[in-house]
Design an enzyme around this catalytic site. Structure first.
Site, PDB file in Angstrom:
ATOM      1  N   GLN A   1      97.303  27.096  49.523  1.00 54.51           N
ATOM      2  CA  GLN A   1      96.051  26.110  49.415  1.00 54.51           C
ATOM      3  C   GLN A   1      96.468  24.698  49.587  1.00 54.51           C
ATOM      4  O   GLN A   1      95.518  23.959  49.571  1.00 54.51           O
ATOM      5  CB  GLN A   1      95.806  26.275  47.862  1.00 54.51           C
ATOM      6  CG  GLN A   1      95.264  27.891  47.686  1.00 54.51           C
ATOM      7  CD  GLN A   1      94.917  28.076  46.089  1.00 54.51           C
ATOM      8  OE1 GLN A   1      95.615  28.594  45.491  1.00 54.51           O
ATOM      9  NE2 GLN A   1      93.630  27.457  45.826  1.00 54.51           N
TER      10      GLN A   1
ATOM     11  N   ASN B   1     101.926  35.941  41.297  1.00 58.09           N
ATOM     12  CA  ASN B   1     100.967  35.493  40.640  1.00 58.09           C
ATOM     13  C   ASN B   1      99.658  36.414  40.562  1.00 58.09           C
ATOM     14  O   ASN B   1      99.293  36.871  41.233  1.00 58.09           O
ATOM     15  CB  ASN B   1     100.356  34.170  41.475  1.00 58.09           C
ATOM     16  CG  ASN B   1      99.345  33.509  40.911  1.00 58.09           C
ATOM     17  OD1 ASN B   1      99.373  32.829  39.857  1.00 58.09           O
ATOM     18  ND2 ASN B   1      98.130  33.805  41.406  1.00 58.09           N
ATOM     19  N   GLU B   2      99.256  36.340  39.236  1.00 56.83           N
ATOM     20  CA  GLU B   2      97.915  37.307  38.846  1.00 56.83           C
ATOM     21  C   GLU B   2      98.049  38.890  39.356  1.00 56.83           C
ATOM     22  O   GLU B   2      97.514  39.290  40.158  1.00 56.83           O
ATOM     23  CB  GLU B   2      96.922  36.466  39.326  1.00 56.83           C
ATOM     24  CG  GLU B   2      96.600  35.236  38.435  1.00 56.83           C
ATOM     25  CD  GLU B   2      95.014  34.566  38.806  1.00 56.83           C
ATOM     26  OE1 GLU B   2      94.728  33.799  38.206  1.00 56.83           O
ATOM     27  OE2 GLU B   2      94.428  35.224  39.818  1.00 56.83           O
TER      28      GLU B   2
ATOM     29  N   HIS C   1     102.125  34.116  45.707  1.00 56.16           N
ATOM     30  CA  HIS C   1     100.938  33.688  45.398  1.00 56.16           C
ATOM     31  C   HIS C   1      99.638  33.871  46.339  1.00 56.16           C
ATOM     32  O   HIS C   1      99.193  33.079  47.203  1.00 56.16           O
ATOM     33  CB  HIS C   1     100.958  32.145  45.202  1.00 56.16           C
ATOM     34  CG  HIS C   1      99.740  31.587  44.181  1.00 56.16           C
ATOM     35  ND1 HIS C   1     100.090  30.726  43.001  1.00 56.16           N
ATOM     36  CD2 HIS C   1      98.211  31.781  44.075  1.00 56.16           C
ATOM     37  CE1 HIS C   1      98.890  30.674  42.448  1.00 56.16           C
ATOM     38  NE2 HIS C   1      97.942  31.007  43.253  1.00 56.16           N
TER      39      HIS C   1
END
Length: 437
Positions: A16, A154-155, A110
């Protein structure tokens, strides 16, 4: 008050903010003619080259922690082939944090994955846990001695959440199609239909056409119509693949660097059942959290990630209450959700907790300050009650590429002019730092 040594920081994800992650699956997906991304990531925030400036801004505001991710596709651009220059880049980022008195929390995965991994079957392939373990071992052999905290994935529950949303969307689409067919029949079979009768912004013919075209493009890019990227709607089988990848990575970290504290992060909603919604809320919480307990039982910490609450009725999740303040993401502005989630998690997971993401998308920074105040007030109450919360990382350090929504979402403590790459700290950055000072 938060105790001495409490970690106060901000978070980012490599894809990102770094820019030009051309070896990752999402880069190919952005480039497709019928992409679901609203815009391309491009140079993003050029954090890859400007990380020193960004970490200095974070540290100068008083923050003492930076959670960031490594880009697997950069480090292992081809299966089994590692780029030593890239791992040295991330060593430089870690050492920059240390030089500024900032604790680095590193996330190994991620959302974005190497292209070659997806071409092998991605997050539904039996080989993926071993591939992730190999990557983890390489990272830890090179960087493990400089780290204290590592998040593997992540998640990890994101795919099941997407599957639940996709199923609900499919049911609504079928109902809409049936309503339109009935309307056509009532109009004599060939009359025009007012699609506004259906309470959903649908163009079914266009949607079906796009699905066909996207499948052809997927075959060209990944060799399959339905590539299993990390954000794909996940089956129980692929959910177990993710869990096994975490277990193998954790074992590798313990083997190579037993001093490193290891965990994963979960996306958690403050599920608030309304009358009749208790059973559905319990099922959703099991999907989102409790069925992961056997997998994370041996972890040193759990990364808690929360943004809002969800009201749950007898038929499922309810819309945001009428008249409620909403964020750019369409979430209800409800920072109290974080405290509720921490308390719910602590009832069943008895290790340390780190808030690895919590934030708000808004272009009104006064609302960000209010969000931070109310969220951290809840964290303070949890700590006062003996819940072992060890840190809080706001999402995100800077306005960045919010996946399919592009650059339209302003989560950041720092604004980034993507034409000039000039950074402008917002008052919320200094405000968050005051909790650490």
């Amino acid at each position: 008050m938060l105790p001495n040594g409490f970690m106060i920081g901000a978070a980012s994800a490599a894809y990102q903010v770094e820019g030009n992650n051309t070896k990752s699956d999402l880069w190919l997906m952005e480039e497709m003619p019928h992409t679901t991304f609203s815009e391309r990531s491009g140079d993003a925030c050029d954090h890859y080259n400007r990380y020193e400036e960004d970490i200095a801004l974070l540290a100068n505001a008083g923050l003492n922690t930076y959670r960031f991710s490594l880009e697997w596709g950069r480090i292992e651009p081809e299966e089994g082939v590692f780029d030593d220059a890239e791992i040295e880049h991330y060593r430089d980022v870690i050492r920059c944090c240390r030089a500024h008195g900032v604790e680095p929390i590193v996330t190994l995965h991620h959302f974005s994955s190497p292209i070659w991994l997806i071409r092998k079957g991605g997050w539904d392939a039996e080989t993926t846990p071993a591939d992730f373990e190999r990557y983890t071992r390489y990272v830890m052999e090179h960087l493990g001695g400089e780290l204290t905290y590592v998040c593997t994935i992540n998640e990890a529950n994101m795919g099941l959440q997407i599957a639940r949303i996709a199923e609900r969307y499919t049911q609504q689409a079928k109902a809409a199609a049936a309503a339109m067919a009935a309307a056509r029949e009532a109009a004599g079979g060939d009359g025009a239909v007012d699609e506004s009768q259906v309470q959903m912004g649908l163009n079914l013919q266009k949607m079906m056409e796009n699905q066909r075209l996207q499948k052809a493009e997927n075959v060209e890019a990944f060799g399959t119509e339905n590539p299993q990227v990390f954000q794909s709607a996940r089956s129980r089988h692929s959910d177990e693949i993710v869990c096994e990848a975490h277990r193998r990575a954790r074992a590798a970290i313990r083997d190579l660097c037993p001093q490193v504290k290891v965990g994963l992060t979960l996306s958690l909603h403050d599920l608030q059942p309304q009358p009749g919604g208790e059973e559905y809320a319990a099922e959703e919480w099991a999907d989102e959290f409790t069925h992961y307990l056997p997998t994370i039982e041996g972890d040193d910490f759990l990364g808690v990630q929360n943004y809002t609450r969800t009201l749950v009725g007898a038929q499922g999740d309810l819309p945001v209450p009428e008249g409620a303040e909403t964020t750019q993401m369409g979430y209800e502005f409800y920072p109290e959700a974080l405290e509720h989630v921490i308390r719910a998690v602590a009832q069943e997971f008895h290790g340390n907790l780190i808030v690895t993401e919590n934030g708000v998308a808004t272009d009104d920074d006064t609302r960000r300050v209010a969000f931070i105040d109310r969220a951290l007030a809840g964290v303070e109450r949890c700590v006062a009650d003996g819940i072992p919360v060890k840190g809080y990382c706001y999402w995100s350090l800077m306005d960045n590429f919010e996946w399919q929504k592009g650059y339209s979402m302003c989560f950041g403590l720092i604004a980034c002019d993507r034409t000039t790459q000039e950074r402008t700290p917002k008052p919320s950055l200094e405000h968050l730092g005051s909790f650490a000072r």
